[in-house]
Design a protein around this motif. Structure first.
Motif, PDB file in Angstrom:
ATOM      1  N   LEU A 261      -2.881 -25.056  77.418  1.00  0.00           N
ATOM      2  CA  LEU A 261      -3.966 -24.292  78.024  1.00  0.00           C
ATOM      3  C   LEU A 261      -3.509 -23.885  79.419  1.00  0.00           C
ATOM      4  CD1 LEU A 261      -6.959 -23.292  78.044  1.00  0.00           C
ATOM      5  CD2 LEU A 261      -7.560 -25.502  79.033  1.00  0.00           C
ATOM      6  N   VAL A 262      -3.273 -22.599  79.610  1.00  0.00           N
ATOM      7  CA  VAL A 262      -2.811 -22.119  80.908  1.00  0.00           C
ATOM      8  C   VAL A 262      -3.980 -22.112  81.874  1.00  0.00           C
ATOM      9  CG1 VAL A 262      -1.785 -20.187  82.144  1.00  0.00           C
ATOM     10  CG2 VAL A 262      -0.998 -20.750  79.831  1.00  0.00           C
ATOM     11  N   LEU A 263      -3.768 -22.678  83.062  1.00  0.00           N
ATOM     12  CA  LEU A 263      -4.803 -22.781  84.081  1.00  0.00           C
ATOM     13  C   LEU A 263      -4.583 -21.742  85.180  1.00  0.00           C
ATOM     14  CD1 LEU A 263      -4.794 -26.678  84.525  1.00  0.00           C
ATOM     15  CD2 LEU A 263      -6.298 -25.322  83.052  1.00  0.00           C
TER      16      LEU A 263
ATOM     17  N   SER B   9       3.622 -23.049  84.735  1.00  0.00           N
ATOM     18  CA  SER B   9       3.426 -23.632  86.065  1.00  0.00           C
ATOM     19  C   SER B   9       2.155 -24.476  86.142  1.00  0.00           C
ATOM     20  CB  SER B   9       3.368 -22.527  87.123  1.00  0.00           C
ATOM     21  OG  SER B   9       3.169 -23.067  88.423  1.00  0.00           O
ATOM     22  N   ASN B  10       1.016 -23.867  85.828  1.00  0.00           N
ATOM     23  CA  ASN B  10      -0.274 -24.559  85.887  1.00  0.00           C
ATOM     24  C   ASN B  10      -0.869 -24.602  84.490  1.00  0.00           C
ATOM     25  OD1 ASN B  10      -0.961 -24.673  89.034  1.00  0.00           O
ATOM     26  ND2 ASN B  10      -0.002 -22.705  88.578  1.00  0.00           N
ATOM     27  N   TYR B  11      -1.063 -25.798  83.952  1.00  0.00           N
ATOM     28  CA  TYR B  11      -1.478 -25.874  82.554  1.00  0.00           C
ATOM     29  C   TYR B  11      -1.911 -27.285  82.169  1.00  0.00           C
ATOM     30  CZ  TYR B  11       3.276 -27.763  82.110  1.00  0.00           C
ATOM     31  OH  TYR B  11       4.422 -28.504  82.260  1.00  0.00           O
ATOM     32  N   LYS B  12      -2.518 -27.364  80.983  1.00  0.00           N
ATOM     33  CA  LYS B  12      -2.723 -28.630  80.291  1.00  0.00           C
ATOM     34  C   LYS B  12      -1.895 -28.577  79.015  1.00  0.00           C
ATOM     35  CE  LYS B  12      -7.488 -29.549  81.838  1.00  0.00           C
ATOM     36  NZ  LYS B  12      -8.895 -29.737  81.376  1.00  0.00           N
TER      37      LYS B  12
ATOM     38  N   GLU C 233     -18.122 -24.710  76.295  1.00  0.00           N
ATOM     39  CA  GLU C 233     -17.049 -24.449  77.238  1.00  0.00           C
ATOM     40  C   GLU C 233     -15.702 -24.748  76.595  1.00  0.00           C
ATOM     41  OE1 GLU C 233     -17.906 -26.809  80.607  1.00  0.00           O
ATOM     42  OE2 GLU C 233     -19.675 -25.673  81.190  1.00  0.00           O
ATOM     43  N   LYS C 234     -15.643 -25.839  75.831  1.00  0.00           N
ATOM     44  CA  LYS C 234     -14.391 -26.217  75.184  1.00  0.00           C
ATOM     45  C   LYS C 234     -13.962 -25.185  74.161  1.00  0.00           C
ATOM     46  CE  LYS C 234     -12.122 -30.086  72.851  1.00  0.00           C
ATOM     47  NZ  LYS C 234     -12.291 -31.460  72.341  1.00  0.00           N
ATOM     48  N   SER C 235     -14.931 -24.667  73.379  1.00  0.00           N
ATOM     49  CA  SER C 235     -14.586 -23.689  72.355  1.00  0.00           C
ATOM     50  C   SER C 235     -14.103 -22.391  72.972  1.00  0.00           C
ATOM     51  CB  SER C 235     -15.803 -23.432  71.465  1.00  0.00           C
ATOM     52  OG  SER C 235     -16.862 -22.842  72.217  1.00  0.00           O
ATOM     53  N   ALA C 236     -14.498 -22.121  74.228  1.00  0.00           N
ATOM     54  CA  ALA C 236     -14.107 -20.893  74.896  1.00  0.00           C
ATOM     55  C   ALA C 236     -12.711 -20.996  75.502  1.00  0.00           C
ATOM     56  CB  ALA C 236     -15.125 -20.541  75.981  1.00  0.00           C
ATOM     57  N   GLU C 237     -12.155 -22.205  75.587  1.00  0.00           N
ATOM     58  CA  GLU C 237     -10.826 -22.381  76.158  1.00  0.00           C
ATOM     59  C   GLU C 237      -9.768 -21.782  75.238  1.00  0.00           C
ATOM     60  OE1 GLU C 237     -11.480 -26.513  78.713  1.00  0.00           O
ATOM     61  OE2 GLU C 237     -10.562 -26.589  76.718  1.00  0.00           O
ATOM     62  N   ASN C 238      -8.812 -21.125  75.837  1.00  0.00           N
ATOM     63  CA  ASN C 238      -7.794 -20.424  75.062  1.00  0.00           C
ATOM     64  C   ASN C 238      -6.532 -21.282  74.944  1.00  0.00           C
ATOM     65  OD1 ASN C 238      -6.426 -18.396  73.694  1.00  0.00           O
ATOM     66  ND2 ASN C 238      -5.755 -17.393  75.582  1.00  0.00           N
ATOM     67  N   TRP C 239      -6.556 -22.255  74.040  1.00  0.00           N
ATOM     68  CA  TRP C 239      -5.392 -23.089  73.789  1.00  0.00           C
ATOM     69  C   TRP C 239      -4.379 -22.306  72.966  1.00  0.00           C
ATOM     70  CZ3 TRP C 239      -4.317 -27.936  75.684  1.00  0.00           C
ATOM     71  CH2 TRP C 239      -5.364 -28.578  76.365  1.00  0.00           C
ATOM     72  N   ILE C 240      -3.135 -22.327  73.399  1.00  0.00           N
ATOM     73  CA  ILE C 240      -2.053 -21.621  72.721  1.00  0.00           C
ATOM     74  C   ILE C 240      -1.233 -22.631  71.934  1.00  0.00           C
ATOM     75  CG2 ILE C 240       0.003 -20.192  73.048  1.00  0.00           C
ATOM     76  CD1 ILE C 240      -1.230 -19.378  75.781  1.00  0.00           C
ATOM     77  N   GLN C 241      -1.010 -22.355  70.648  1.00  0.00           N
ATOM     78  CA  GLN C 241      -0.233 -23.250  69.804  1.00  0.00           C
ATOM     79  C   GLN C 241       1.264 -22.960  70.000  1.00  0.00           C
ATOM     80  OE1 GLN C 241      -1.924 -25.686  68.216  1.00  0.00           O
ATOM     81  NE2 GLN C 241      -3.721 -24.713  69.141  1.00  0.00           N
TER      82      GLN C 241
END
Length: 270
Positions: free
Chosen positions: A266-268, A94-97, A28-36
């Motif tokens: 990470l946009v939620l 707005s919604n993110y980590k 699940e973590k690897s599938a998260e789309n973290w933006i640098q």
């Protein structure tokens, strides 16, 4: 004979089911789309605003990229002169980590404020860089403080990290509107030049949660404009709604040298 074949087929099917990999947190973590937000090469996507300087003027080359690190450096300053600086990312969220890896390094610039020793901040839900006034110290925002422990004459002084401060804003803590400018977290104190990983989980105009090295240390709700503040007054919409549901992200330059090696988001979903 038919019965034996059926038993063998059932056994093979059961073994196949058991051998399938389970869906775990790592997948699940690897599938998260973290933006640098920081590309490790330059300040592309970021804009600078220093007090008393026009937008885009990187005073004394304070914000720079060296050795793959985004640095807040004071080696071109002779003495602190009150010019607070902020480096703004180009987009609003707005919604993110938000996850940041940082460290304090070196000595504070001469005559820097005592409270600003090993002090930086993640300015969230902030106003735009363009809307800041020429001599404005800080953007109207919710500040997630990055703090390093102090070394006093009598030893080490405790200092919690990832506190919240409210330049031009207010928050609700435990159901009560608080107008206190800074509130402390439950974190430990971080001394020295070690890297620290912090994360902020933001849900629009509802909930903020602070994490240090994976441990939650503070939470609050309903970020909002402070109608008493001269800069916030100009940002309050015509309908009078004080709740801030989105805004910019910026980091500070307020006399303490700081390195950042990762700034990612990470946009939620809303």
């Amino acid at each position: 004979m038919l019965q034996k074949i059926l038993i063998m087929l059932i056994a093979i099917n059961l073994i196949g089911c058991q051998s399938k990999p389970k869906q775990g947190n790592s997948e699940e973590k690897s599938a998260e789309n973290w933006i640098q937000l920081f590309n490790g090469k330059d300040l592309s996507g970021w804009d600078v605003k220093f007090k008393g300087e026009e937008l885009g003027e990187n005073y004394n080359n304070t914000f720079r990229v060296e050795d793959g690190l985004l640095r807040v450096s004071y080696d071109n300053w002779e003495v602190w002169n009150g010019k607070f600086g902020h480096l703004f990312y180009k987009d609003e969220f707005s919604n993110y980590k938000l996850r940041v890896e940082y460290r304090f390094i070196g000595e504070q610039v001469t005559n820097g404020p005592g409270w600003a020793y090993r002090n930086n901040g993640l300015m969230l839900h902030g106003q735009s860089a363009e809307s800041m006034e020429l001599d404005q110290d800080f953007p109207t925002s919710i500040e997630v403080q990055l703090l390093g422990g102090t070394r006093g004459k009598e030893g080490y002084d405790p200092r919690t990290n990832l506190n919240v401060c409210t330049p031009g804003t207010n928050i609700v803590m435990d159901g009560v509107l608080t107008e206190q400018h800074c509130l402390s977290s439950d974190s430990e104190t971080f001394y020295g030049d070690d890297w620290v990983t912090v994360e902020v989980e933001v849900h629009g105009g509802e909930v903020f949660r602070h994490f240090v090295n994976g441990v939650e240390v503070l939470s609050y709700t309903e970020p909002q404009y402070d109608p008493r503040d001269e800069y916030a007054q100009k940002l309050i919409p015509e309908d009078g709604n004080l709740i801030i549901s989105k805004g910019t992200i910026s980091i500070q330059a307020e006399s303490g040298p700081t390195d950042f090696r990762k700034i990612e988001i990470l946009v939620l979903e809303e």
